[in-house]
Scaffold this motif. Sequence first.
Motif, PDB file in Angstrom:
ATOM      1  N   GLN A 233       0.811  -1.221   0.000  1.00  0.00           N
ATOM      2  CA  GLN A 233       0.000   0.000   0.000  1.00  0.00           C
ATOM      3  C   GLN A 233       0.849   1.278   0.000  1.00  0.00           C
ATOM      4  OE1 GLN A 233      -3.054  -0.055  -0.573  1.00  0.00           O
ATOM      5  NE2 GLN A 233      -3.527  -2.213  -0.258  1.00  0.00           N
ATOM      6  N   PHE A 234       2.065   1.205  -0.460  1.00  0.00           N
ATOM      7  CA  PHE A 234       3.002   2.337  -0.586  1.00  0.00           C
ATOM      8  C   PHE A 234       3.365   2.969   0.761  1.00  0.00           C
ATOM      9  CE2 PHE A 234      -0.353   3.256  -4.013  1.00  0.00           C
ATOM     10  CZ  PHE A 234      -0.007   2.140  -4.730  1.00  0.00           C
ATOM     11  N   ASN A 235       2.326   3.311   1.572  1.00  0.00           N
ATOM     12  CA  ASN A 235       2.554   3.952   2.880  1.00  0.00           C
ATOM     13  C   ASN A 235       3.441   5.186   2.798  1.00  0.00           C
ATOM     14  OD1 ASN A 235       0.985   2.037   4.034  1.00  0.00           O
ATOM     15  ND2 ASN A 235       2.658   0.804   4.828  1.00  0.00           N
ATOM     16  N   LEU A 236       3.225   6.001   1.770  1.00  0.00           N
ATOM     17  CA  LEU A 236       3.910   7.295   1.740  1.00  0.00           C
ATOM     18  C   LEU A 236       3.267   8.195   2.776  1.00  0.00           C
ATOM     19  CD1 LEU A 236       4.250   7.845  -2.104  1.00  0.00           C
ATOM     20  CD2 LEU A 236       6.014   7.140  -0.498  1.00  0.00           C
ATOM     21  N   PHE A 237       4.003   9.227   3.212  1.00  0.00           N
ATOM     22  CA  PHE A 237       3.448  10.149   4.197  1.00  0.00           C
ATOM     23  C   PHE A 237       2.665  11.237   3.462  1.00  0.00           C
ATOM     24  CE2 PHE A 237       7.641   8.810   6.113  1.00  0.00           C
ATOM     25  CZ  PHE A 237       7.082   7.766   6.816  1.00  0.00           C
ATOM     26  N   PRO A 238       1.329  11.245   3.587  1.00  0.00           N
ATOM     27  CA  PRO A 238       0.520  12.118   2.730  1.00  0.00           C
ATOM     28  C   PRO A 238       0.683  13.607   3.036  1.00  0.00           C
ATOM     29  CG  PRO A 238      -0.850  11.027   4.356  1.00  0.00           C
ATOM     30  CD  PRO A 238       0.520  10.421   4.473  1.00  0.00           C
ATOM     31  N   HIS A 239       1.193  13.946   4.230  1.00  0.00           N
ATOM     32  CA  HIS A 239       1.298  15.357   4.588  1.00  0.00           C
ATOM     33  C   HIS A 239       2.641  15.950   4.172  1.00  0.00           C
ATOM     34  CE1 HIS A 239       3.195  13.120   7.731  1.00  0.00           C
ATOM     35  NE2 HIS A 239       3.626  14.196   8.346  1.00  0.00           N
ATOM     36  N   LEU A 240       3.493  15.142   3.555  1.00  0.00           N
ATOM     37  CA  LEU A 240       4.806  15.629   3.121  1.00  0.00           C
ATOM     38  C   LEU A 240       4.922  15.511   1.602  1.00  0.00           C
ATOM     39  CD1 LEU A 240       7.039  13.833   5.791  1.00  0.00           C
ATOM     40  CD2 LEU A 240       6.148  16.157   5.871  1.00  0.00           C
ATOM     41  N   THR A 241       5.705  16.417   1.001  1.00  0.00           N
ATOM     42  CA  THR A 241       5.900  16.316  -0.447  1.00  0.00           C
ATOM     43  C   THR A 241       6.751  15.094  -0.754  1.00  0.00           C
ATOM     44  OG1 THR A 241       7.923  17.605  -0.419  1.00  0.00           O
ATOM     45  CG2 THR A 241       5.880  18.833  -0.690  1.00  0.00           C
ATOM     46  N   VAL A 242       6.810  14.767  -2.045  1.00  0.00           N
ATOM     47  CA  VAL A 242       7.620  13.628  -2.480  1.00  0.00           C
ATOM     48  C   VAL A 242       9.069  13.804  -2.018  1.00  0.00           C
ATOM     49  CG1 VAL A 242       8.615  12.607  -4.564  1.00  0.00           C
ATOM     50  CG2 VAL A 242       6.155  13.010  -4.434  1.00  0.00           C
ATOM     51  N   LEU A 243       9.582  15.030  -2.202  1.00  0.00           N
ATOM     52  CA  LEU A 243      10.971  15.288  -1.810  1.00  0.00           C
ATOM     53  C   LEU A 243      11.143  15.129  -0.295  1.00  0.00           C
ATOM     54  CD1 LEU A 243      13.710  16.206  -2.964  1.00  0.00           C
ATOM     55  CD2 LEU A 243      13.084  18.534  -2.352  1.00  0.00           C
ATOM     56  N   GLU A 244      10.168  15.645   0.480  1.00  0.00           N
ATOM     57  CA  GLU A 244      10.254  15.533   1.948  1.00  0.00           C
ATOM     58  C   GLU A 244      10.117  14.085   2.404  1.00  0.00           C
ATOM     59  OE1 GLU A 244       8.378  19.906   3.110  1.00  0.00           O
ATOM     60  OE2 GLU A 244       7.077  18.191   2.799  1.00  0.00           O
ATOM     61  N   ASN A 245       9.261  13.316   1.709  1.00  0.00           N
ATOM     62  CA  ASN A 245       9.137  11.898   2.013  1.00  0.00           C
ATOM     63  C   ASN A 245      10.499  11.216   1.920  1.00  0.00           C
ATOM     64  OD1 ASN A 245       6.513  10.171   2.349  1.00  0.00           O
ATOM     65  ND2 ASN A 245       5.891  11.978   1.183  1.00  0.00           N
ATOM     66  N   CYS A 246      11.245  11.594   0.863  1.00  0.00           N
ATOM     67  CA  CYS A 246      12.523  10.935   0.612  1.00  0.00           C
ATOM     68  C   CYS A 246      13.639  11.453   1.530  1.00  0.00           C
ATOM     69  CB  CYS A 246      12.934  11.119  -0.837  1.00  0.00           C
ATOM     70  SG  CYS A 246      11.841  10.275  -1.974  1.00  0.00           S
ATOM     71  N   SER A 247      13.594  12.750   1.873  1.00  0.00           N
ATOM     72  CA  SER A 247      14.722  13.296   2.641  1.00  0.00           C
ATOM     73  C   SER A 247      14.507  13.185   4.156  1.00  0.00           C
ATOM     74  CB  SER A 247      14.969  14.759   2.248  1.00  0.00           C
ATOM     75  OG  SER A 247      13.828  15.534   2.488  1.00  0.00           O
ATOM     76  N   LEU A 248      13.270  12.821   4.575  1.00  0.00           N
ATOM     77  CA  LEU A 248      12.949  12.778   6.004  1.00  0.00           C
ATOM     78  C   LEU A 248      13.898  11.887   6.812  1.00  0.00           C
ATOM     79  CD1 LEU A 248      10.508  13.669   8.009  1.00  0.00           C
ATOM     80  CD2 LEU A 248       9.864  11.281   7.804  1.00  0.00           C
ATOM     81  N   ALA A 249      14.015  10.628   6.378  1.00  0.00           N
ATOM     82  CA  ALA A 249      14.843   9.694   7.159  1.00  0.00           C
ATOM     83  C   ALA A 249      16.327  10.048   7.118  1.00  0.00           C
ATOM     84  CB  ALA A 249      14.589   8.264   6.694  1.00  0.00           C
ATOM     85  N   PRO A 250      16.891  10.412   5.940  1.00  0.00           N
ATOM     86  CA  PRO A 250      18.305  10.839   5.955  1.00  0.00           C
ATOM     87  C   PRO A 250      18.544  12.000   6.928  1.00  0.00           C
ATOM     88  CG  PRO A 250      17.624  10.449   3.701  1.00  0.00           C
ATOM     89  CD  PRO A 250      16.399  10.291   4.551  1.00  0.00           C
ATOM     90  N   ILE A 251      17.585  12.950   6.991  1.00  0.00           N
ATOM     91  CA  ILE A 251      17.761  14.100   7.884  1.00  0.00           C
ATOM     92  C   ILE A 251      17.681  13.683   9.349  1.00  0.00           C
ATOM     93  CG2 ILE A 251      16.652  16.221   8.702  1.00  0.00           C
ATOM     94  CD1 ILE A 251      15.974  16.852   5.776  1.00  0.00           C
ATOM     95  N   TRP A 252      16.659  12.906   9.699  1.00  0.00           N
ATOM     96  CA  TRP A 252      16.427  12.618  11.123  1.00  0.00           C
ATOM     97  C   TRP A 252      17.173  11.388  11.616  1.00  0.00           C
ATOM     98  CZ3 TRP A 252      14.297  16.115  14.261  1.00  0.00           C
ATOM     99  CH2 TRP A 252      13.551  17.147  13.665  1.00  0.00           C
ATOM    100  N   VAL A 253      17.456  10.429  10.732  1.00  0.00           N
ATOM    101  CA  VAL A 253      18.133   9.208  11.187  1.00  0.00           C
ATOM    102  C   VAL A 253      19.630   9.282  10.899  1.00  0.00           C
ATOM    103  CG1 VAL A 253      18.217   6.698  11.025  1.00  0.00           C
ATOM    104  CG2 VAL A 253      16.022   7.882  10.835  1.00  0.00           C
ATOM    105  N   ARG A 254      19.976   9.713   9.662  1.00  0.00           N
ATOM    106  CA  ARG A 254      21.394   9.797   9.312  1.00  0.00           C
ATOM    107  C   ARG A 254      21.987  11.149   9.709  1.00  0.00           C
ATOM    108  NH1 ARG A 254      22.035   4.850   8.416  1.00  0.00           N
ATOM    109  NH2 ARG A 254      21.601   3.857   6.427  1.00  0.00           N
ATOM    110  N   LYS A 255      21.153  12.078  10.222  1.00  0.00           N
ATOM    111  CA  LYS A 255      21.598  13.408  10.663  1.00  0.00           C
ATOM    112  C   LYS A 255      22.337  14.142   9.553  1.00  0.00           C
ATOM    113  CE  LYS A 255      20.770  12.261  15.159  1.00  0.00           C
ATOM    114  NZ  LYS A 255      19.413  11.693  15.121  1.00  0.00           N
ATOM    115  N   MET A 256      21.733  14.108   8.375  1.00  0.00           N
ATOM    116  CA  MET A 256      22.364  14.743   7.216  1.00  0.00           C
ATOM    117  C   MET A 256      21.955  16.199   7.127  1.00  0.00           C
ATOM    118  SD  MET A 256      22.097  12.518   3.816  1.00  0.00           S
ATOM    119  CE  MET A 256      22.705  10.867   3.994  1.00  0.00           C
ATOM    120  N   ARG A 257      22.785  17.003   6.435  1.00  0.00           N
ATOM    121  CA  ARG A 257      22.371  18.360   6.127  1.00  0.00           C
ATOM    122  C   ARG A 257      21.182  18.283   5.181  1.00  0.00           C
ATOM    123  NH1 ARG A 257      25.603  20.892   2.917  1.00  0.00           N
ATOM    124  NH2 ARG A 257      26.939  19.126   2.476  1.00  0.00           N
TER     125      ARG A 257
END
Lengths: 399, 269
Positions: free
Chosen positions: B112-136
Amino acid sequence: MAVISENGANTRNLITRLWSNRETRSVIIQIVTLTVIFATLAFIFRNVVINLDARGKEFNFDFLFHPAAYDITFSPFIEYSSRSTHLRAAVVGILNTLLVAACGIVLATLLGFIMGILRLSSNWIVNRTVYCFLEFTRNVPVLLHILFVHGLIVIQLPVPKKAVNLADSFFLTNRGFFIPKPVWESGSGLVAVVLLISIAFVVLFKRWAKKAQDSTGRVYPVLGISTGVIVGATALAFLAADMPLSWNIPELRGFNFSGGIAIKPEFIALWLALSYYTSSFIAEIVRGGILAISHGQTEAAHALGLRPNRTLQLIIIPQALRVIVPPLASQYLNLTKNSSLAIAIGYMDVVATVGGITLMQTGKEMETMIIVLLTYLVFSLIISGFMNLYNKKMALVER
Amino acid sequence: MPTIATDGIAEDKIRHPTKKLTISEEVAIEMVAVHKWYGEFHVLKDINLTVNAGERIVICGPSGSGKSTLIRCINRLEEHQKGKIVVDGVELTSNLKNVEIIRSEVGIVFQQFNLFPHLTVLENCSLAPIWVRKMRKAEAEEIAMKYLERVRIPEQAAKYPGQLSGGQQQRVAIARSLCMNPRIMLFDEPTSALDPEMIKEVLDVMVELAESGMTMLCVTHEMGFATAVANRVIFMDFGEIIEQNEPHNFFNNPQSERTKLFLSQILHH
């Protein structure tokens, strides 16, 4: 078009055609609706004019500036005596309505969110206990709750001489609750200034932390640092200013307490009853809002390596709030309007002052009721205005 | 590439890998005597499975056979109750640190994809690198764009998931997982919720992923995909691994009666 007058069959034909065309039909419906509305308004207006005339009454608000000549026992914000004007009595009433509505909204939200989350607990006893409480509360009319709590305080609590004494500072009696009153001494200005500065600092720090995360990737514990700064700085300032705070503690004098802050039983009863009654609805809204977010969202966040608290913060709460806020707004409106039941236990809100005693004394039904209606209308419009703004900002983009 | 003897579903619609697919000696996933129960129901019975790095495994079987549960155990979306699962040398236990390490190295794509509907496609993709990998943020967005280009939808980056078609959403979901730079990718029926004309665009992305040497475990009934990229097909029923073989032999020469029955059902509609 000339044909119409010539024969009836064509006229019927024309009406049928107009009615079956979607555009002309909607124009016809609008014209009819507007006519009915204006006719009704005109009828009501005429009725009012005739009736006021028949009773020899004039429509004006002059009475507001005459002395009210009645007492209001509860006026925590402004000075009021029986020599004050009806206008002042109205303001006291409006402020009292605002007070109980504002306090009620805060407590109801707090209780509602806690119970809504407990209701989702996997602990059977917690879950069932909250469920029973909610079902009982939701299904008994709010007036009974108000009378019940009021009765508890007035009948079950002791007289002031035998007050329930909590740590020699808080006294619960059937004449109300008496709590210590903070007295600010010289130097407290410094504490207030430091508090304001630390709040300003926290706002700036939050923005800075967001930018820093964007540019360096480092995640700062914003909540912890913010709380630490506000509490720590204020506490330090408080100590540095030599603790410029003392408490005026209520004392028993004769048959009642003096000093401190006296909270009337009517206010407590109305506040508590409205709060827990409304909180039971809010709890269901919160539970529904959280359940509305599919488990797949949590799984996807976990699978990406997000921890449970970040999942809640970044994924669940933003989505749940969208579902929770609109019905929450209508509960706030309900609470505000339900506060008019204050009159049942003699809490002097806007209905009891302007819409009650002032009306009786001056006979100005139209004018007083207009004031009462406008008061609730303005409160309600403000609340729903804020909620609509929020909704617009948060709406999900689809298609 | 061998063609399957049966009517060869959709053989033509799958793009075959152009590069040689290699498998290393290194063990990526090891499952030893894994059992799981849902209450009384025994979903996984004595599962033993070793997956080498670079292996591409397709798991099939009737619904309720435990295939989804099996792959969901690998990143601890389900907890196994008995046995041992080791992913990339880290054992899955109730130790939360281990679970975190494994989850950041294993990507999963859901039906069922389970994308986050309140975030844009770009934010969906960059969310985990930012918060988990602590990336810029800039770096995370660069990576997100890289993978969105790889799944061929960079132009949709600013849109919200609700504005995309099913196939596009599933490709975003794949890109979102890849942004964490996982060593293993799990697919849980990635094309089952898609309209037929969108299945190809998702499968093509998965074929490319296989070419890049990714270790893949894929629950799917796309047999064309299995013959094109899998080096092993596993058949499960009633919570057990009934049979596993390389695709050619699996389809042309199934050993057990249950496998034969299942294949005849999915290949002859």
